[in-house]
Scaffold this motif. Sequence first.
Motif, PDB file in Angstrom:
ATOM      1  N   ALA A  21      -8.083  -4.794   2.904  1.00 43.51           N
ATOM      2  CA  ALA A  21      -9.157  -3.788   2.015  1.00 43.51           C
ATOM      3  C   ALA A  21      -8.011  -3.821   0.728  1.00 43.51           C
ATOM      4  N   GLU A  22      -6.729  -3.811   1.102  1.00 43.44           N
ATOM      5  CA  GLU A  22      -6.036  -3.629  -0.305  1.00 43.44           C
ATOM      6  C   GLU A  22      -5.752  -4.627  -0.895  1.00 43.44           C
ATOM      7  N   ASN A  23      -5.759  -5.935  -0.141  1.00 42.13           N
ATOM      8  CA  ASN A  23      -5.238  -7.084  -0.757  1.00 42.13           C
ATOM      9  C   ASN A  23      -6.566  -7.587  -1.572  1.00 42.13           C
TER      10      ASN A  23
ATOM     11  N   LEU B  91       5.857   5.788  -1.319  1.00 46.84           N
ATOM     12  CA  LEU B  91       5.826   6.136  -0.015  1.00 46.84           C
ATOM     13  C   LEU B  91       4.487   5.701   0.787  1.00 46.84           C
ATOM     14  N   SER B  92       3.684   4.738   0.181  1.00 47.92           N
ATOM     15  CA  SER B  92       2.480   4.232   0.667  1.00 47.92           C
ATOM     16  C   SER B  92       1.520   5.530   1.035  1.00 47.92           C
ATOM     17  N   SER B  93       1.119   6.031   0.288  1.00 49.76           N
ATOM     18  CA  SER B  93      -0.003   6.913   0.286  1.00 49.76           C
ATOM     19  C   SER B  93      -1.408   5.965   0.480  1.00 49.76           C
ATOM     20  N   SER B  94      -1.179   4.692  -0.233  1.00 48.32           N
ATOM     21  CA  SER B  94      -2.496   3.846  -0.102  1.00 48.32           C
ATOM     22  C   SER B  94      -2.755   3.317   1.358  1.00 48.32           C
ATOM     23  N   ALA B  95      -1.607   2.851   1.979  1.00 47.29           N
ATOM     24  CA  ALA B  95      -1.666   2.511   3.414  1.00 47.29           C
ATOM     25  C   ALA B  95      -2.198   3.912   4.250  1.00 47.29           C
TER      26      ALA B  95
HETATM   27 MG    MG Z   1       0.558   1.570  -1.811  1.00 55.75          MG
END
Ligand code: MG
Length: 359
Positions: A139-141, A105-109
């Motif tokens: 940041a994530e990539n 559910l994209s906690s990272s974004a």
């Molecule tokens: Mg994620």
Amino acid sequence: MTSTWAAPGRVNLIGEHVDYNDGLVLPFALPFVTRARVSTRSDDAVRVVSEDVGGVEFATAISPGEVEDWAAYVAGVVWSLQQRGATLPGLDIALSSNVPLGAGLSSSASLTCSVASAINDECSLGLDPRELADVSRVAENDFVGVPTGTMDQLASMLCESEHLLLLDCRSMETRSIPFAPAAANMTLLLIDSHARHSLVGSEYGDRRSDCEAAADDLGLESLRDATLEQVASLQDDRQRRRAHHVVSEIDRVQRVAAILDSGTPADIGAYLTASHESMRDDFEISCEELDVLVDAALDGGALGARMTGGGFGGCAVVLCRADDVESVTSRVESSYDAHGWQRPTIWTPQPAQGAHRLS
Ligand code: MG
Ligand code: ADP
């Protein structure tokens, strides 16, 4: 001074594994957010505390590899903002989140977007929401090292309440489409299968290369430009099935968007289910738990159901009439009971607002 921002997780209603094929996706923001409170410091330290997770400190002059685990998402934003030319002071960052972590559910974004938004505000960097989405993606990539497209970050930044976000991953154009199932006596269930199969890393890369190879064979820039007739001409069986998923899925997104534009949400059910079958049979990214869940939801009277996210676990979305919620959920639960699995978690989220300032 202090700036506090909230940014939501997201779920994709339809349009899976099409982002890296220049396709169309249709996510909405969840009513689950990460909150980031940011204030400046007089030294050059960045101190991060995440409620229930831990605390970490690093210097503003940070490079990839120097911070790991969850704090890499935060350090990645600090680094990514500086890569764009921002000069940052030391920062105190306090985080809290009610987005389920690692459920697709994209906690990272929601984490990177909330931090990027709060730093942008607190330090008067003047970046707009699309730029902040890009900062978060980079940041994530490039810092955390996760190869994501830009759907999650754009959804977290740009979604509007009671709307889906139609995102064209080629032009990056977006359009908000009204989506309020309750107004049509319907309910959208979001169900966490609790399955977390760990093959995702390599499988993701394999799917990407299959799609690129299929586009190459057809002499096309990407599968966005392919027709089903062209796909049928592919010699390699696996590539043909992968490409069939992508091309048919992009078509389903367009049809669902058109149906919702004309205001008849019940009619999208069949496309959701067709999307699941395509991921199960042609793209081969489903798993037993998700298949059992989707079948049980349909047996219980759902209008449509599909797994959502990268695959091999995570969540499903189910559309049903409000009157059928009871029979759908009890059928899903009893099928889980019959397998001896822990019952899935079921939410009924209303499409929520993208990143916003709290104080
Ligand atoms: Mg994620
Ligand atoms: P998803 O984005 O689908 O939830 P990911 O694996 O991409 O799954 O991201 C989950 C990771 O993001 C967590 O394992 C953790 O490292 C980090 N994360 C997300 N939210 C928080 C938070 N509030 N505090 C600390 N780390 C977080």
